[in-house]
Every structure is written in C-alpha cells, then in structure tokens.
Design a protein around this motif. Structure first.
Motif, PDB file in Angstrom:
ATOM      1  N   ARG A   1      -1.370   7.618  -2.667  1.00  0.00           N
ATOM      2  CA  ARG A   1      -2.579   6.717  -2.707  1.00  0.00           C
ATOM      3  C   ARG A   1      -2.469   5.559  -3.685  1.00  0.00           C
TER       4      ARG A   1
ATOM      5  N   PHE B   1      -9.888   2.412   3.583  1.00  0.00           N
ATOM      6  CA  PHE B   1      -9.332   3.174   2.188  1.00  0.00           C
ATOM      7  C   PHE B   1     -10.596   4.149   1.641  1.00  0.00           C
TER       8      PHE B   1
ATOM      9  N   TYR C   1      -7.527   2.540  -4.908  1.00  0.00           N
ATOM     10  CA  TYR C   1      -7.980   1.521  -4.074  1.00  0.00           C
ATOM     11  C   TYR C   1      -9.162   0.990  -4.694  1.00  0.00           C
TER      12      TYR C   1
ATOM     13  N   PHE D   1       0.754  -1.075  -0.008  1.00  0.00           N
ATOM     14  CA  PHE D   1       0.156  -0.009  -0.089  1.00  0.00           C
ATOM     15  C   PHE D   1       0.880   1.325   0.057  1.00  0.00           C
TER      16      PHE D   1
END
Length: 127
Positions: A67, A124, A88, A52
């Motif tokens: 992100r 998220f 995400y 991540f």
C-alpha cells in the motif's frame, strides 16, 4: 552509483518532495495528473514521478510495499534518486492542498478537480 536510491524517512522532507512534485507538474499538467491518479495510475515528468504500490509485485524492481504512494526525484535535480513513500491518507492530504492551490488560479476547473478527488478518495478507501 547510478543504481543508488535514497529512501527519505524524515516526514518534513517527504512533504517537501510531494510539494515539489506538484510544483514541477505545474498547472499545465495538473488535470492530466488528476486523471491518472483517479485511474490508479502514477504520473511524472522529468525529473519527478509518483507511483502507486499496487502497480508492483514483490520481487519486482520498484516494489515498495502493498500500500502507499512513492514520490521520486531523479538526477539531475538530486544527486541520486530520492524516494518519499507515504500512506494513502498523507498522499490525499497533500493532493487536496495542491488542488486548492491550483483552483485559486483555475476556478473554472473546480467541478472536474472535485470529481477526481472523490474518485481518488473512494478508490484508495481514504477516510
């Protein structure tokens, strides 16, 4: 050549790598993977991993943005390291697909998988 990294740009190839990740993780590590994800942690077993963006800082090796999620395929399954970076929402869409596939063979884990999916979705901020 050992430090070379290929960034996959083609969306269908990104999907292929995400699906390969879940196939290699397999049923034996699926719940463990889900628990890592719900804690905002990546997971992997040779030759695949998932990380991540929030785990890296600008300038740090492995940094790929503020992100998103990076799925990686390492040698010897690839000639050089291949990375598929997705947002995400895309990550979550294919996590749901993998979860549904897993649950067709492991229906007793439904409550646990759905709870993990809820936490991941909220963590998220996935709509």
């Amino acid at each position: 050549m050992e430090d070379e990294i290929f960034i996959i740009e083609d969306f269908s190839e990104k999907v292929e790598l995400m699906r390969l990740f879940y196939k290699i993780i397999g049923e034996g590590k699926f719940i463990q993977t889900m628990n890592h994800f719900k804690n905002g942690e990546g997971f992997g077993i040779d030759p695949v991993c998932c990380t991540f963006a929030h785990k890296y800082h600008p300038g740090e090796e492995g940094y790929f943005g503020e992100r998103g999620v990076c799925f990686s395929l390492q040698p010897p399954m690839a000639e050089i390291e291949e990375n598929a970076i997705v947002d995400y929402e895309t990550f979550f869409k294919y996590l749901i697909e993998a979860s549904e596939d897993y649950l067709t063979r492991n229906p007793n884990d439904t409550v646990q998988v759905e709870a993990c999916l809820d936490v991941i979705k909220n963590k998220f901020m996935i709509i």
